[in-house]
Motif scaffolding. Structure first.
Motif, PDB file in Angstrom:
ATOM      1  N   PHE A 138       0.850  -1.203   0.000  1.00  0.00           N
ATOM      2  CA  PHE A 138       0.000   0.000   0.000  1.00  0.00           C
ATOM      3  C   PHE A 138       0.886   1.255   0.000  1.00  0.00           C
ATOM      4  CE2 PHE A 138      -1.749   3.109   3.138  1.00  0.00           C
ATOM      5  CZ  PHE A 138      -3.020   3.375   2.648  1.00  0.00           C
ATOM      6  N   LEU A 139       1.944   1.237   0.807  1.00  0.00           N
ATOM      7  CA  LEU A 139       2.836   2.405   0.867  1.00  0.00           C
ATOM      8  C   LEU A 139       3.675   2.516  -0.400  1.00  0.00           C
ATOM      9  CD1 LEU A 139       3.882   2.182   4.615  1.00  0.00           C
ATOM     10  CD2 LEU A 139       2.534   4.000   3.534  1.00  0.00           C
ATOM     11  N   HIS A 140       4.077   1.377  -0.945  1.00  0.00           N
ATOM     12  CA  HIS A 140       4.849   1.398  -2.185  1.00  0.00           C
ATOM     13  C   HIS A 140       4.007   1.997  -3.317  1.00  0.00           C
ATOM     14  CE1 HIS A 140       6.884  -0.563  -5.739  1.00  0.00           C
ATOM     15  NE2 HIS A 140       7.840   0.140  -5.173  1.00  0.00           N
ATOM     16  N   LEU A 200      11.440  -0.337   2.408  1.00  0.00           N
ATOM     17  CA  LEU A 200      10.415  -0.734   3.367  1.00  0.00           C
ATOM     18  C   LEU A 200      10.846  -2.022   4.070  1.00  0.00           C
ATOM     19  CD1 LEU A 200       7.490  -0.091   0.870  1.00  0.00           C
ATOM     20  CD2 LEU A 200       8.280   1.449   2.666  1.00  0.00           C
ATOM     21  N   LEU A 201      10.995  -1.927   5.370  1.00  0.00           N
ATOM     22  CA  LEU A 201      11.341  -3.105   6.169  1.00  0.00           C
ATOM     23  C   LEU A 201      10.067  -3.563   6.865  1.00  0.00           C
ATOM     24  CD1 LEU A 201      13.307  -5.016   7.681  1.00  0.00           C
ATOM     25  CD2 LEU A 201      13.745  -3.144   9.284  1.00  0.00           C
ATOM     26  N   GLU A 235      10.657  -5.771  -9.824  1.00  0.00           N
ATOM     27  CA  GLU A 235      10.662  -4.554 -10.647  1.00  0.00           C
ATOM     28  C   GLU A 235      11.480  -3.428 -10.025  1.00  0.00           C
ATOM     29  OE1 GLU A 235       6.582  -3.713 -11.550  1.00  0.00           O
ATOM     30  OE2 GLU A 235       6.409  -5.588 -12.667  1.00  0.00           O
ATOM     31  N   GLY A 236      12.246  -3.724  -8.971  1.00  0.00           N
ATOM     32  CA  GLY A 236      13.184  -2.723  -8.457  1.00  0.00           C
ATOM     33  C   GLY A 236      12.887  -2.158  -7.083  1.00  0.00           C
ATOM     34  N   ALA A 237      11.766  -2.563  -6.471  1.00  0.00           N
ATOM     35  CA  ALA A 237      11.462  -2.030  -5.130  1.00  0.00           C
ATOM     36  C   ALA A 237      12.396  -2.646  -4.089  1.00  0.00           C
ATOM     37  CB  ALA A 237      10.014  -2.362  -4.761  1.00  0.00           C
ATOM     38  N   THR A 238      12.594  -1.916  -2.984  1.00  0.00           N
ATOM     39  CA  THR A 238      13.313  -2.477  -1.841  1.00  0.00           C
ATOM     40  C   THR A 238      12.298  -2.718  -0.726  1.00  0.00           C
ATOM     41  OG1 THR A 238      15.296  -1.284  -2.468  1.00  0.00           O
ATOM     42  CG2 THR A 238      15.210  -2.097  -0.201  1.00  0.00           C
TER      43      THR A 238
END
Ligand SMILES: Cc1ncc(COP(=O)(O)O)c(C=O)c1O
Length: 399
Positions: free
Chosen positions: A80-82, A89-90, A110-113
């Motif tokens: 949701f935050l992404h 995001l941990l 796709e490249g998110a952490t």
């Protein structure tokens, strides 16, 4: 703001209303920046203690380069935050939900952490399955239990991870290394018995000396456990990109540990009332809610509509909101904060709110207030400058 200023501000607002004083919140961000000054640590913002996208954005913006990333409370919340533009995001609490892990893995591909927390083989397997299906690798973070354990079977701290020793961590890191799709990228040890334990609680004064003694004994033990864990994992060849610890109530001690790369803070930004009772953490109240006085059953009692916003955790009077303004209001012990009505006794000191006027309260826990309201009135210099939705207002309900 005093009670009159709140009453004027709210005179044409619908009640109940929740209010955030952005000036006070900014000063709380600055207090965290002060705690980081002279250290090499960054701050990860605990989203669970805010649960409001607009406020999370403002906190990160004011924190600048010293604030990095969010600590999320579920995989779905991280997604949701992404979707709303956040990254790094941990997810600090493990979960095996296959659809949420698949969503996370798809975003990571796709490249998110986005990094899930793990403390068991089952967590690793669930992450690895999702990662392989998405054709990627999920970076995971190991959680070390840093509770104070002076004797066998005595565990003073939150019951979270079963991983209590460096050896157990290394064993799980080796299991991860043998699995395709996961890679250990960090370590977290949260000292709830330091960061979450007040020094001067007015609700259970007799226990304050014992709490302070526990904290004094626990701080060096937490530092030793974290340092040993980091050193053992590094020796085993694990590339730790983050070592997370602490919370709003332990910034002074957690930032002093050489092996820690980042500290977490959340509650301090809004300063719910449980954060009034720490000696080393000085935040100022920034979040409030206002209830309408709807009746006056006796000469010395007024009754508000609503109010039973009881916080999670060990049950007790400290979990109730505090009547904040006007001063001199207290609960009736047989009723407390009610499901629909909350009677309050007037001490005779301070102004007497009339029927229709507001009483201002503070919640015990910063993020849980957002589960009760769809929007916050955001105030600067005593004026409402914006109205923005909480997670609940955006339809975000994660636990
Ligand atoms: C893993 C973890 N880190 C840090 C915190 C501290 O957050 P806060 O600053 O909101 O007290 C918590 C709170 O429960 C937590 O669970």
């Amino acid at each position: 703001m005093d009670w009159r200023a709140f009453a004027n501000l709210l005179s044409s607002e619908r009640l109940p209303a929740a209010i955030v004083d952005l000036d006070a919140m900014d000063r709380n961000v600055d207090r965290v920046l002060d705690a980081l000054a002279g250290t090499d640590k960054t701050c990860r913002v605990a989203s669970k203690s805010v649960r409001h996208v607009g406020l999370l954005r403002r906190i990160l913006e004011r924190g600048g380069a010293r604030f990095r990333g969010l600590m999320c409370f579920t995989l779905e919340e991280a997604c949701f935050l992404h979707d709303r533009g956040f990254d790094d995001l941990l997810v600090a609490y493990p979960s095996l939900q296959a659809s949420a892990l698949a969503d996370v893995a798809g975003r990571v591909a796709e490249g998110a952490t986005i990094r899930p927390m793990v403390d068991a083989r089952e967590h690793l397997e669930a992450c690895a399955r999702a990662a392989r299906a998405a054709g990627t690798t999920l970076e995971v973070v190991l959680e070390l239990d840093v509770a104070y354990q002076p004797a066998r079977r005595v565990h003073l701290g939150a019951l979270r991870s079963p991983l209590r020793t460096a050896r157990q961590l290394v064993a799980l890191a080796r299991e991860a290394a043998s699995m395709e799709g996961v890679e250990v990228a960090g370590l977290m040890g949260y000292e709830a018995h330091v960061a979450g334990l007040p020094d001067d609680s007015p609700f259970s004064r007799a226990l304050n000396p014992a709490r302070r003694a526990l904290k004094r004994l626990a701080v060096p033990q937490v530092a030793k456990a974290r340092a040993e864990a980091v050193s053992a994992l590094r020796q085993a060849g694990v590339d730790l990109r983050l070592v997370n610890g602490g919370g709003s109530g332990s910034l002074d001690t957690t930032t002093a540990e050489a092996c820690v790369t980042e500290v977490t803070a959340g509650s301090g930004f809004l300063c719910s009332h449980l954060f009034d009772y720490f000696r080393a953490a000085h935040f100022e109240p920034a979040a409030f809610f206002a209830l309408e006085v709807s009746r006056a059953p006796t000469d010395d009692v007024i009754t508000c509509l609503g109010g039973g916003y009881v916080a999670s955790g060990e049950p007790g009077w400290d979990r109730l909101p505090v009547p904040w303004m006007p001063p001199g209001l207290s609960y009736i012990s047989m009723e407390g904060a009610g499901e629909v009505q909350t009677p309050l006794r007037l001490s005779g000191h301070g102004p007497r709110p009339r029927v229709g006027e507001p009483v201002i309260f503070r919640h015990a826990k910063a993020g849980e207030l957002a589960e009760r309201f769809t929007e916050y009135l955001l105030v600067r210099s005593g004026e409402v400058v914006a109205r923005e939705p909480t997670y609940r207002g955006e339809g975000g309900c994660f636990l």
